[in-house]
Design a protein around this motif. Sequence first.
Motif, PDB file in Angstrom:
ATOM      1  N   ILE A 216      46.957  55.910  35.778  1.00  0.00           N
ATOM      2  CA  ILE A 216      47.913  54.793  35.747  1.00  0.00           C
ATOM      3  C   ILE A 216      48.805  54.916  34.512  1.00  0.00           C
ATOM      4  CG2 ILE A 216      48.142  52.278  35.427  1.00  0.00           C
ATOM      5  CD1 ILE A 216      47.326  52.978  38.251  1.00  0.00           C
ATOM      6  N   SER A 217      48.190  55.209  33.384  1.00  0.00           N
ATOM      7  CA  SER A 217      48.940  55.334  32.142  1.00  0.00           C
ATOM      8  C   SER A 217      49.950  56.472  32.224  1.00  0.00           C
ATOM      9  CB  SER A 217      47.987  55.561  30.970  1.00  0.00           C
ATOM     10  OG  SER A 217      48.706  55.658  29.773  1.00  0.00           O
ATOM     11  N   PHE A 218      49.538  57.606  32.773  1.00  0.00           N
ATOM     12  CA  PHE A 218      50.440  58.748  32.884  1.00  0.00           C
ATOM     13  C   PHE A 218      51.561  58.477  33.884  1.00  0.00           C
ATOM     14  CE2 PHE A 218      51.661  62.620  35.199  1.00  0.00           C
ATOM     15  CZ  PHE A 218      52.280  63.303  34.163  1.00  0.00           C
ATOM     16  N   LEU A 219      51.205  57.974  35.050  1.00  0.00           N
ATOM     17  CA  LEU A 219      52.187  57.804  36.124  1.00  0.00           C
ATOM     18  C   LEU A 219      53.163  56.658  35.878  1.00  0.00           C
ATOM     19  CD1 LEU A 219      49.875  58.412  39.197  1.00  0.00           C
ATOM     20  CD2 LEU A 219      51.583  59.988  38.247  1.00  0.00           C
ATOM     21  N   PHE A 220      52.669  55.565  35.288  1.00  0.00           N
ATOM     22  CA  PHE A 220      53.496  54.375  35.115  1.00  0.00           C
ATOM     23  C   PHE A 220      53.773  54.025  33.658  1.00  0.00           C
ATOM     24  CE2 PHE A 220      51.196  53.714  39.145  1.00  0.00           C
ATOM     25  CZ  PHE A 220      52.265  53.563  40.006  1.00  0.00           C
ATOM     26  N   GLY A 221      53.190  54.747  32.728  1.00  0.00           N
ATOM     27  CA  GLY A 221      53.344  54.403  31.320  1.00  0.00           C
ATOM     28  C   GLY A 221      52.508  53.194  30.943  1.00  0.00           C
ATOM     29  N   GLY A 222      51.480  52.927  31.723  1.00  0.00           N
ATOM     30  CA  GLY A 222      50.633  51.754  31.507  1.00  0.00           C
ATOM     31  C   GLY A 222      50.890  50.722  32.596  1.00  0.00           C
ATOM     32  N   TRP A 223      50.143  49.646  32.563  1.00  0.00           N
ATOM     33  CA  TRP A 223      50.277  48.572  33.551  1.00  0.00           C
ATOM     34  C   TRP A 223      50.734  47.324  32.822  1.00  0.00           C
ATOM     35  CZ3 TRP A 223      50.124  49.190  38.677  1.00  0.00           C
ATOM     36  CH2 TRP A 223      50.161  48.042  39.460  1.00  0.00           C
ATOM     37  N   THR A 224      51.831  46.731  33.275  1.00  0.00           N
ATOM     38  CA  THR A 224      52.415  45.575  32.600  1.00  0.00           C
ATOM     39  C   THR A 224      52.235  44.304  33.428  1.00  0.00           C
ATOM     40  OG1 THR A 224      54.566  45.892  33.653  1.00  0.00           O
ATOM     41  CG2 THR A 224      54.184  47.069  31.568  1.00  0.00           C
ATOM     42  N   ASP A 225      52.514  43.172  32.796  1.00  0.00           N
ATOM     43  CA  ASP A 225      52.470  41.900  33.519  1.00  0.00           C
ATOM     44  C   ASP A 225      53.478  41.879  34.667  1.00  0.00           C
ATOM     45  OD1 ASP A 225      50.484  40.954  31.860  1.00  0.00           O
ATOM     46  OD2 ASP A 225      51.840  39.795  30.584  1.00  0.00           O
ATOM     47  N   THR A 226      54.659  42.474  34.432  1.00  0.00           N
ATOM     48  CA  THR A 226      55.663  42.484  35.509  1.00  0.00           C
ATOM     49  C   THR A 226      55.195  43.329  36.686  1.00  0.00           C
ATOM     50  OG1 THR A 226      56.877  44.249  34.373  1.00  0.00           O
ATOM     51  CG2 THR A 226      57.689  41.990  34.070  1.00  0.00           C
ATOM     52  N   MET A 227      54.435  44.380  36.418  1.00  0.00           N
ATOM     53  CA  MET A 227      53.898  45.174  37.528  1.00  0.00           C
ATOM     54  C   MET A 227      52.843  44.383  38.294  1.00  0.00           C
ATOM     55  SD  MET A 227      53.817  48.987  35.911  1.00  0.00           S
ATOM     56  CE  MET A 227      53.115  49.730  37.364  1.00  0.00           C
ATOM     57  N   THR A 228      52.066  43.579  37.587  1.00  0.00           N
ATOM     58  CA  THR A 228      51.095  42.703  38.259  1.00  0.00           C
ATOM     59  C   THR A 228      51.836  41.692  39.132  1.00  0.00           C
ATOM     60  OG1 THR A 228      49.518  42.963  36.456  1.00  0.00           O
ATOM     61  CG2 THR A 228      49.208  41.058  37.901  1.00  0.00           C
ATOM     62  N   MET A 229      52.908  41.108  38.583  1.00  0.00           N
ATOM     63  CA  MET A 229      53.724  40.182  39.371  1.00  0.00           C
ATOM     64  C   MET A 229      54.257  40.863  40.625  1.00  0.00           C
ATOM     65  SD  MET A 229      56.065  38.213  36.593  1.00  0.00           S
ATOM     66  CE  MET A 229      55.438  38.102  34.940  1.00  0.00           C
ATOM     67  N   LEU A 230      54.747  42.084  40.470  1.00  0.00           N
ATOM     68  CA  LEU A 230      55.266  42.818  41.618  1.00  0.00           C
ATOM     69  C   LEU A 230      54.180  43.044  42.652  1.00  0.00           C
ATOM     70  CD1 LEU A 230      57.444  44.371  43.151  1.00  0.00           C
ATOM     71  CD2 LEU A 230      56.842  46.390  41.783  1.00  0.00           C
ATOM     72  N   ALA A 231      52.999  43.454  42.216  1.00  0.00           N
ATOM     73  CA  ALA A 231      51.900  43.703  43.155  1.00  0.00           C
ATOM     74  C   ALA A 231      51.553  42.428  43.929  1.00  0.00           C
ATOM     75  CB  ALA A 231      50.675  44.236  42.416  1.00  0.00           C
ATOM     76  N   VAL A 232      51.502  41.300  43.222  1.00  0.00           N
ATOM     77  CA  VAL A 232      51.208  40.022  43.879  1.00  0.00           C
ATOM     78  C   VAL A 232      52.314  39.673  44.872  1.00  0.00           C
ATOM     79  CG1 VAL A 232      50.988  37.517  43.478  1.00  0.00           C
ATOM     80  CG2 VAL A 232      49.761  39.144  42.008  1.00  0.00           C
ATOM     81  N   ILE A 233      53.556  39.833  44.456  1.00  0.00           N
ATOM     82  CA  ILE A 233      54.691  39.522  45.331  1.00  0.00           C
ATOM     83  C   ILE A 233      54.699  40.432  46.559  1.00  0.00           C
ATOM     84  CG2 ILE A 233      57.219  39.718  45.454  1.00  0.00           C
ATOM     85  CD1 ILE A 233      57.320  38.279  42.775  1.00  0.00           C
ATOM     86  N   LEU A 234      54.344  41.705  46.386  1.00  0.00           N
ATOM     87  CA  LEU A 234      54.293  42.620  47.533  1.00  0.00           C
ATOM     88  C   LEU A 234      53.247  42.167  48.553  1.00  0.00           C
ATOM     89  CD1 LEU A 234      54.614  46.085  45.760  1.00  0.00           C
ATOM     90  CD2 LEU A 234      56.289  45.010  47.273  1.00  0.00           C
ATOM     91  N   VAL A 235      52.094  41.727  48.067  1.00  0.00           N
ATOM     92  CA  VAL A 235      51.039  41.239  48.967  1.00  0.00           C
ATOM     93  C   VAL A 235      51.507  39.967  49.679  1.00  0.00           C
ATOM     94  CG1 VAL A 235      48.709  40.271  49.054  1.00  0.00           C
ATOM     95  CG2 VAL A 235      49.152  42.325  47.691  1.00  0.00           C
ATOM     96  N   ILE A 236      52.123  39.049  48.917  1.00  0.00           N
ATOM     97  CA  ILE A 236      52.619  37.805  49.525  1.00  0.00           C
ATOM     98  C   ILE A 236      53.696  38.111  50.553  1.00  0.00           C
ATOM     99  CG2 ILE A 236      53.882  35.656  49.076  1.00  0.00           C
ATOM    100  CD1 ILE A 236      52.425  35.589  46.330  1.00  0.00           C
ATOM    101  N   GLU A 237      54.616  39.013  50.224  1.00  0.00           N
ATOM    102  CA  GLU A 237      55.689  39.364  51.160  1.00  0.00           C
ATOM    103  C   GLU A 237      55.113  39.949  52.440  1.00  0.00           C
ATOM    104  OE1 GLU A 237      58.689  41.080  53.460  1.00  0.00           O
ATOM    105  OE2 GLU A 237      57.094  42.264  52.551  1.00  0.00           O
ATOM    106  N   LEU A 238      54.155  40.825  52.294  1.00  0.00           N
ATOM    107  CA  LEU A 238      53.503  41.429  53.460  1.00  0.00           C
ATOM    108  C   LEU A 238      52.814  40.344  54.293  1.00  0.00           C
ATOM    109  CD1 LEU A 238      53.020  44.200  54.750  1.00  0.00           C
ATOM    110  CD2 LEU A 238      50.892  44.324  53.462  1.00  0.00           C
ATOM    111  N   GLY A 239      52.114  39.437  53.615  1.00  0.00           N
ATOM    112  CA  GLY A 239      51.429  38.346  54.313  1.00  0.00           C
ATOM    113  C   GLY A 239      52.383  37.421  55.046  1.00  0.00           C
ATOM    114  N   THR A 240      53.477  37.035  54.383  1.00  0.00           N
ATOM    115  CA  THR A 240      54.437  36.142  55.046  1.00  0.00           C
ATOM    116  C   THR A 240      55.149  36.852  56.184  1.00  0.00           C
ATOM    117  OG1 THR A 240      56.193  36.640  53.426  1.00  0.00           O
ATOM    118  CG2 THR A 240      54.815  34.681  53.015  1.00  0.00           C
TER     119      THR A 240
END
Length: 161
Positions: A17-41
């Motif tokens: 994760i660190s190599f591919l994304f430069g680490g995991w940020t809060d905005t990436m967590t927000m994006l992951a949550v939004i992607l799941v919600i978008e898929l669900g809706t």
Amino acid sequence: MKEMGFDVIVGAFLTSISFLFGGWTDTMTMLAVILVIELGTGILGAAVQGKLNSKKLKKGLFGKGLIFIVLILAHFIDVILGLGSVFMTAAVIWYIGTEAVSILENAQKLGVKFPKFLIDKFEQMVDDTETKMTETVEHEEQIIKKTKVERKEKTEAKSNE
């Protein structure tokens, strides 16, 4: 012994994760949550309309996975150009905005009302991100051109000595 194997797997995953994304940020967590919600809706909307389709679902899942490939590429651009996380952050924010608009559109199809300013704000966020990144790319291109000219001038000056 089992714990050590688990630790190795977790360590390898986090290192990746660190190599591919430069680490995991809060905005990436927000994006992951939004992607799941978008898929669900999207699934809920299709089910309510009687249009649930496994091919469309697979395409949607594949598309969500490709977003993370794009983020990896954005991170690599940042690394190559030495920009910290400019492109990566912009890409994450852009995807948050576009996916949020999609969630609101899905909600609208399901009869959920919401204030118009929400969709306007997310669309503005997407537009602002695109504008700022275009300006950043243009600025980086100017710096690269200037650096090339300076190197060429130094090389010519050394060869004239």
